[in-house]
Design a protein around this motif. Structure first.
Motif, PDB file in Angstrom:
ATOM      1  N   ASN A 270      60.967  15.378  31.549  1.00 36.24           N
ATOM      2  CA  ASN A 270      62.007  16.158  32.200  1.00 36.24           C
ATOM      3  C   ASN A 270      61.479  16.950  33.394  1.00 36.24           C
ATOM      4  O   ASN A 270      62.206  17.189  34.353  1.00 36.24           O
ATOM      5  CB  ASN A 270      62.699  17.085  31.196  1.00 36.24           C
ATOM      6  CG  ASN A 270      63.956  16.450  30.634  1.00 36.24           C
ATOM      7  OD1 ASN A 270      64.748  15.894  31.382  1.00 36.24           O
ATOM      8  ND2 ASN A 270      64.124  16.506  29.327  1.00 36.24           N
ATOM      9  N   GLU A 271      60.218  17.344  33.352  1.00 34.94           N
ATOM     10  CA  GLU A 271      59.638  18.037  34.511  1.00 34.94           C
ATOM     11  C   GLU A 271      59.632  17.087  35.708  1.00 34.94           C
ATOM     12  O   GLU A 271      59.958  17.465  36.828  1.00 34.94           O
ATOM     13  CB  GLU A 271      58.211  18.505  34.190  1.00 34.94           C
ATOM     14  CG  GLU A 271      58.139  19.628  33.153  1.00 34.94           C
ATOM     15  CD  GLU A 271      58.925  20.854  33.567  1.00 34.94           C
ATOM     16  OE1 GLU A 271      58.773  21.307  34.711  1.00 34.94           O
ATOM     17  OE2 GLU A 271      59.715  21.361  32.739  1.00 34.94           O
ATOM     18  N   LEU A 272      59.260  15.818  35.437  1.00 36.35           N
ATOM     19  CA  LEU A 272      59.259  14.808  36.502  1.00 36.35           C
ATOM     20  C   LEU A 272      60.661  14.591  37.044  1.00 36.35           C
ATOM     21  O   LEU A 272      60.877  14.558  38.252  1.00 36.35           O
ATOM     22  CB  LEU A 272      58.727  13.482  35.949  1.00 36.35           C
ATOM     23  CG  LEU A 272      57.241  13.193  36.162  1.00 36.35           C
ATOM     24  CD1 LEU A 272      56.873  11.872  35.527  1.00 36.35           C
ATOM     25  CD2 LEU A 272      56.920  13.195  37.656  1.00 36.35           C
ATOM     26  N   LEU A 273      61.605  14.443  36.100  1.00 34.61           N
ATOM     27  CA  LEU A 273      62.998  14.230  36.498  1.00 34.61           C
ATOM     28  C   LEU A 273      63.482  15.374  37.370  1.00 34.61           C
ATOM     29  O   LEU A 273      64.150  15.171  38.379  1.00 34.61           O
ATOM     30  CB  LEU A 273      63.889  14.119  35.262  1.00 34.61           C
ATOM     31  CG  LEU A 273      64.001  12.748  34.611  1.00 34.61           C
ATOM     32  CD1 LEU A 273      64.805  12.837  33.325  1.00 34.61           C
ATOM     33  CD2 LEU A 273      64.665  11.768  35.574  1.00 34.61           C
ATOM     34  N   LEU A 274      63.110  16.575  36.964  1.00 34.55           N
ATOM     35  CA  LEU A 274      63.570  17.759  37.678  1.00 34.55           C
ATOM     36  C   LEU A 274      63.037  17.753  39.115  1.00 34.55           C
ATOM     37  O   LEU A 274      63.754  18.057  40.065  1.00 34.55           O
ATOM     38  CB  LEU A 274      63.106  19.017  36.931  1.00 34.55           C
ATOM     39  CG  LEU A 274      63.685  20.346  37.423  1.00 34.55           C
ATOM     40  CD1 LEU A 274      65.176  20.392  37.150  1.00 34.55           C
ATOM     41  CD2 LEU A 274      63.009  21.508  36.720  1.00 34.55           C
ATOM     42  N   GLN A 275      61.782  17.368  39.253  1.00 34.57           N
ATOM     43  CA  GLN A 275      61.186  17.315  40.593  1.00 34.57           C
ATOM     44  C   GLN A 275      61.869  16.287  41.481  1.00 34.57           C
ATOM     45  O   GLN A 275      62.069  16.506  42.662  1.00 34.57           O
ATOM     46  CB  GLN A 275      59.699  16.970  40.498  1.00 34.57           C
ATOM     47  CG  GLN A 275      58.823  18.169  40.170  1.00 34.57           C
ATOM     48  CD  GLN A 275      57.404  17.752  39.881  1.00 34.57           C
ATOM     49  OE1 GLN A 275      56.969  16.694  40.329  1.00 34.57           O
ATOM     50  NE2 GLN A 275      56.692  18.568  39.128  1.00 34.57           N
TER      51      GLN A 275
END
Lengths: 320, 294, 531
Positions: free
Chosen positions: A160-165
């Motif tokens: 989700n951190e990747l998705l958020l970025q």
């Protein structure tokens, strides 16, 4: 001796009736085979058929201490309770969808992987890859679920951190009913796909290398070789596994689903196995879960025998 | 082997294949690497870092904890014993029965096969099976971990199927040489079936190694608990903690550190993975089968 | 390889066929073995069937859960000392906690019962049925003969009863154990006092989220940590709803027992939760969060408050100290955590959620303990375990070996955790802890631990009892999980905004129709019959 060879052959379609010797002769002829059969038969009698009275618990209100004889008969009450459950069709639907997805996506995965591994020429590379893909099989489901949580949570999970970025949004993988099935499927493939290749690789080891060489000389390319030599060699194994798999169409693997289920994805996640568990813990319901198990077994055996019959229609040897 | 088509398409295929398989292997193994790394990391690091493959500070605390007493070593001994003997028992029962059932002309064969298939789907359940094991006076004996599962119907059918595939010509040749059925099985069928036997040795061995439920039911003497009972105890402890009445205990033990749980997985996985290389050489031996056939 | 296999086959066959014959014989006798113990089935193994004389030690077999991978052996010096003190000969049957339930059922089915059997779930159907079949001694009238057991708490006795009778000695537990713990250093840094009202509690969560309590200049903290709820267990919500004035599980409304979720106060509490969720004062993944990771955000400095059990504070505190040490950071406080029981309800009262007050029963089977005299001896043994010096023995081991006694009458346990695990830990599973407080020697008290004890003691004064606790509901045992799921799903969906007030009301209607109405009626009938 010559005669013995003739008899040892499977009865061929044409002269079957003419060649079949009398029962007494056949029994005497195969005495060593019966001796070999004996330990296995005893095993099945003792550990599988002696406890088979347990099936009758489905028609009783069994309590461990009260014992089998003193527990009351309730007939089909447990079945009625099960089928009359308003959620029955939702459970059936969820169970079948998951099984179907497994059949379509998970079942062929080890076959494909085995075929690809079989194409690898470097023995060392092949061996290393094989050993690595077996590892997930040994990791318990509790840990798999915990790792899934760590990876996919919306609170600092790396995915989700990747998705958020990249997209500016997070996806609630763990609580969205639409994501439940893909995640379960992914977990299953990750955990068991590599392990599942073993049996196909064993079957493939029986393939004659000369066949490939002959095919190469004939100008057959790799795809043709896979299609005409490799696949036929494991076809009967695939068919057998498929038939046996049909027996567990109504089983989804309780532990995995139970660990991934939560109030927000229940509409997709609740299946027979989790439902029986829920009834089981509050009821200690041996009888109830036996009844549901019996239902699943009856469906399973119909599917197994049906698939086997179909396989035979298509000229496969099937289970027999 | 190297004689196969070396066309450009073939080379591209090989390259893509190797890349894909490498990716699969990494996907399979990276979470495990995390587990291994975690087993050497401190609790603090595991709590604060999401996922990592190399711990900042190495510590053996988790392993020290696991091996602090002889209980774990003892249970490893039990597990190894049950795995070795149990697998031998499995193979004996499975191979003999599968060989007999592979013969199509055998009178009563289909009936027995039906019994086997039926037993695969229908079973008496936990308590009736327990009563049989008790009736045999196997409780608290390690045989209770080996005999009740001596044959897996699933494995039996697949082994039988493999035996059926062996070309009749080979067996016939054996008969001409004067082999009895036992001799045929021993001298011709089994050597030809090494890949299959290796496969099912692995399946059965892993089954024994991973089994904990049998021991929970049949073994009362804690000294005879196999490793998995111990490992499960450690892994599940924290799982049971929340919402469980037992956490109301004054004697309640705090859930073990995450690192201990991870070390437990490593300890439970590595020994059985070590079996694989020994079996692997047999996976290639079946080539013989093809050459005889040709 | 296969040569030897074949050679061995003959002997195996012989073995197997004799085994088969034995099985047949065994099965034939099973049916009689399964009869109720009232008809005195064959002697169970390890049972004391020789009538013990005055000096002969009483043989006891005890089945208990074990929480670790090590267990005290029968010949551990601690067990030996206990045997000497109580004139007994004890055999422990340890069962891994994770599988105690299955083993318990199997043990009931096999008829081979120990002399003392730990019963994890008093209201569980297999135990209730075994009791109704006469498998266990009714100890209701016997308890008062013993100096310690006679001090049993009448409320707990009632909760642990089946149809008003007690079939075992309950294992007493702290009833005021529930409460809130939080980062005291954070509270100081945002300049607030320990909250006493719901509003102040909300202010604390808000400040923890928005006022950068860890002073790192980043907006990376939140207030409350919650984990995945279960139907009968709502993480901290079970306590929050009491703060709002909802009853504990069941309450009396218009002269009728009514489930808590039908109260307006319960819905107020839900709205409060929704507010916390919407304002991101609680972790957004609480509906799926792994309970094994509950304290991680506190230890990491991501969150500041947990509503759970009071004694969690000291455990979290310890982990924070460890984490600081591991990270090589300065450890500047004695304690980072503080604790309180509950905040005031809107009406000004303090309402605390009690625990059940006991953790399972120690039951005495009739098949292994045959006569009233023997029952008296077993009860005398359990009674003796309540003596302070015996509690110290089973809890901490032997002085000088497993612990050293400090000046202030507290103890310092040995550092050798392997020694403790293989000789001591787990033995206190058989102690009844009948008087409410642990009379044995305790480990040295830190200020936080002292505070915890005070909070628990204070909690006992303000608990809200669950009026349905003594009853066994037939409807619930059949549909309880299903009913529980309906409400649990609805409340979570309401909090995360998937349903609104109308959806919540519909869920309650669905609950009623799915068997809830029958359940309410049954509980009310049971309540009327008991009072």
């Amino acid at each position: 001796m010559k005669q013995a060879i003739e008899r040892g052959k499977p009865p061929q379609a044409a002269g079957e009736a003419a060649y079949r010797p009398s029962l007494a002769i056949r029994l005497r002829r195969d005495k060593w085979l019966y001796l070999l059969l004996l330990p296995g038969l005893l095993y099945f009698a003792l550990f599988k058929y002696v406890p088979m009275w347990g099936i009758l618990l489905a028609f009783k209100n069994y309590q461990p201490f009260t014992g089998f004889w003193k527990s009351e008969w309730v007939g089909l009450e447990h079945f009625r309770l099960f089928f009359a459950n308003p959620e029955f069709f939702l459970l059936l639907q969820n169970t079948l969808i998951l099984s179907f997805l497994n059949l379509v996506f998970f079942f062929p995965a080890p076959i494909v992987l085995a075929l690809l591994l079989n194409e690898v020429r470097r023995a060392l590379f092949k061996r290393v890859v094989q050993t690595m893909i077996y590892i997930p099989h040994f990791i318990s489901m509790v840990i798999v679920a915990s790792l899934t949580y760590v990876f996919l949570t919306t609170e600092g999970g790396p995915v989700n951190e990747l998705l958020l970025q990249h997209t500016g949004e997070k996806i609630a993988f763990l609580s969205d009913p639409d994501w439940f099935r893909p995640i379960i499927l992914l977990q299953t493939i990750w955990k068991e796909c590599g392990w599942g290749t073993i049996i196909f690789l064993a079957a493939l080891s029986a393939v004659d290398v000369e066949q490939y060489e002959a095919a190469t000389i004939d100008g057959a390319n790799r795809w043709k070789q896979i299609w005409h030599i490799t696949l036929p060699a494991i076809r009967s194994t695939i068919v057998i596994l498929l038939i046996l798999r049909m027996g567990s169409v109504l089983d989804n693997g309780f532990e995995q689903i139970y660990l991934m289920l939560n109030p927000l994805n229940r509409s997709a996640a609740e299946v027979f196995d989790t439902y029986v568990y829920a009834m089981g813990i509050t009821q200690g319901a041996f009888s109830y879960s036996t009844a549901v198990g019996l239902f699943k077994s009856v469906v399973g055996i119909i599917l197994v025998l049906g698939t086997n019959w179909l396989a035979k229609k298509f000229g496969e040897s099937g289970l027999y | 082997m190297s004689k196969r088509n070396r066309s450009i398409a073939g080379t591209i295929f090989d390259a893509a294949n190797i890349i894909f398989l490498t990716a699969c292997a990494l996907a399979a193994v990276l979470p495990f690497v995390y587990v291994v790394a975690g087993s050497f990391a401190s609790d603090a690091e595991l709590t604060s870092r999401a996922v990592f493959f190399i711990p900042e500070s190495l510590t053996l605390d988790a392993y020290k904890f696991i091996f602090s007493t002889d209980t774990i070593m003892q249970s490893i001994g039990v597990s190894v014993y049950v795995t070795v003997i149990g697998t031998a028992v499995n193979l004996f029962f499975t191979v003999t029965m599968a060989y007999a059932l592979a013969r199509r002309g055998l009178w009563g064969r289909n009936f027995v096969l039906n019994l086997v298939i039926f037993s695969m789907l229908f079973g008496g359940g936990m308590i009736p099976t327990y009563l049989v094991v008790r009736g045999l006076h196997l409780l608290d004996s390690l045989w209770s971990l080996m005999l009740p599962g001596a044959i897996s119907a699933f494995n039996l059918i697949i082994v039988k199927n493999f035996f059926q595939e062996i070309p009749k010509e080979i067996e016939d040749a054996g008969r001409i040489d004067g082999c009895t059925e036992l001799g045929l099985l021993g001298r011709i069928v089994l050597p030809l079936s090494m890949p299959v036997l290796a496969t099912f040795t692995l399946f059965y061995a892993v089954g024994h190694w991973n089994d904990f439920f049998g021991a929970l039911l049949y073994i009362n003497d804690p000294q005879k608990w196999p490793l998995q009972v111990m490992l499960r105890q450690i892994v599940l402890l924290s799982q049971a903690a929340a919402g469980d009445m037992n956490s109301m205990d004054p004697s309640f033990v705090a859930p073990p550190d995450q690192s201990i749980k991870m070390a437990v997985i490593v300890v439970g996985t590595i020994p059985i993975l070590c079996v694989y290389p020994f079996l692997q050489k047999h996976f290639a031996k079946g080539v013989l089968l093809g050459s005889v056939k040709g | 390889m296969k040569k030897s296999t074949l050679a061995g086959s003959a002997s195996r066959l012989v073995l197997l066929s004799s085994v088969f014959a034995a099985a047949m014989a065994g099965c034939a006798s099973d049916s009689s073995g399964n009869e109720p113990a009232a008809s005195a089935p064959p002697a169970a193994s390890g049972s004391p069937n020789a009538s013990p004389t005055a000096d002969k030690p009483l043989a006891l077999s005890i089945m208990l859960p074990i929480f670790k991978t090590n267990f005290p052996k029968d010949d551990s010096p601690v067990a030996a000392e206990l045997e000497k003190r109580t004139n007994t000969d004890i055999h422990f049957q340890w069962v891994p906690n994770a599988s105690y339930g299955d083993k318990f059922n199997i043990t009931l089915a096999s008829g081979n019962l120990p002399s003392i059997l730990y019963v994890p779930d008093v209201k569980g159907p297999s135990f209730v049925n075994a009791v109704k079949a006469g498998a266990f001694w009714d100890v209701t009238d016997k308890l008062k003969k013993y100096p310690n057991l006679s001090q049993s708490d009448p409320v707990i006795l009632k909760n642990a009863s089946i149809d008003g009778r007690n079939y075992g000695v309950y294992r007493g537990r702290e009833i005021g154990r529930n409460g809130v713990y939080y980062r005291q250093d954070w509270l100081e840094s945002v300049g607030l006092q320990q909250p006493t009202t719901i509003d102040e509690f909300y202010e604390m969560l808000k400040a923890f989220t928005e006022k950068d309590p860890d002073g790192n200049g980043k907006h990376d903290t939140y207030g409350l940590v919650m984990v995945k709820w279960a139907p009968a267990w709502g993480a901290g919500f079970d306590q929050i709803k009491l703060w709002f004035g909802a009853p504990n599980n069941w309450g009396t409304k218009d002269g009728q027992l009514t489930p808590d979720f039908m109260y307006d106060e319960y819905f107020e509490a839900l709205k409060f939760m929704k507010k916390l969720y919407d304002e991101k004062l609680v972790n957004q993944d609480f509906a799926v969060m792994d309970s094994a990771k509950w304290t991680d955000p506190i230890v990491n400095g991501q969150a500041g408050v947990i509503i759970d059990v009071v004694d969690g504070a000291a455990r979290a505190d310890l982990r924070i100290h460890d984490a600081l040490a591991a990270a090589g950071k300065e450890d500047k406080r004695e304690h980072y955590m503080d604790v309180f029981g509950a905040v005031k309800s809107p009406d000004g009262s303090i309402r605390t959620l009690p625990t059940a007050g006991f953790s399972g029963l120690l039951a005495i089977p009739k098949s292994s303990v045959k006569t009233e005299e023997e029952v008296d001896k077993v009860l005398a043994f359990l009674d003796a375990l309540n003596e302070p010096e015996n509690l110290t023995l089973v809890g901490s081991g032997l002085e000088g070996v497993h612990y050293t006694k400090l000046e202030d009458n507290t103890i310092q346990p040995s550092d050798d955790s392997a020694l403790l695990e293989s000789e001591v830990e787990g033995l206190n599973q058989m102690a009844p802890f009948t008087p409410a407080t642990n009379l044995g020697l305790d480990v040295k008290q830190t200020p936080l631990r002292k505070k915890q004890s005070e909070v628990m003691a204070k909690n006992r004064e303000t608990i809200v009892a669950d009026p349905s606790a003594p009853f066994i509901s037939a409807v619930y045992s059949q549909k309880g999980q299903q009913l529980g799921n309906i409400i649990n799903d609805a409340r979570i969906k309401f909090i995360v905004g998937q349903i609104d007030e109308k959806g919540w009301k519909e869920a309650i209607e669905l609950w009623k129709k799915s068997g809830g109405d029958d359940y309410v009626k049954e509980i009310n009938d049971l309540y009327a019959a008991a009072n």
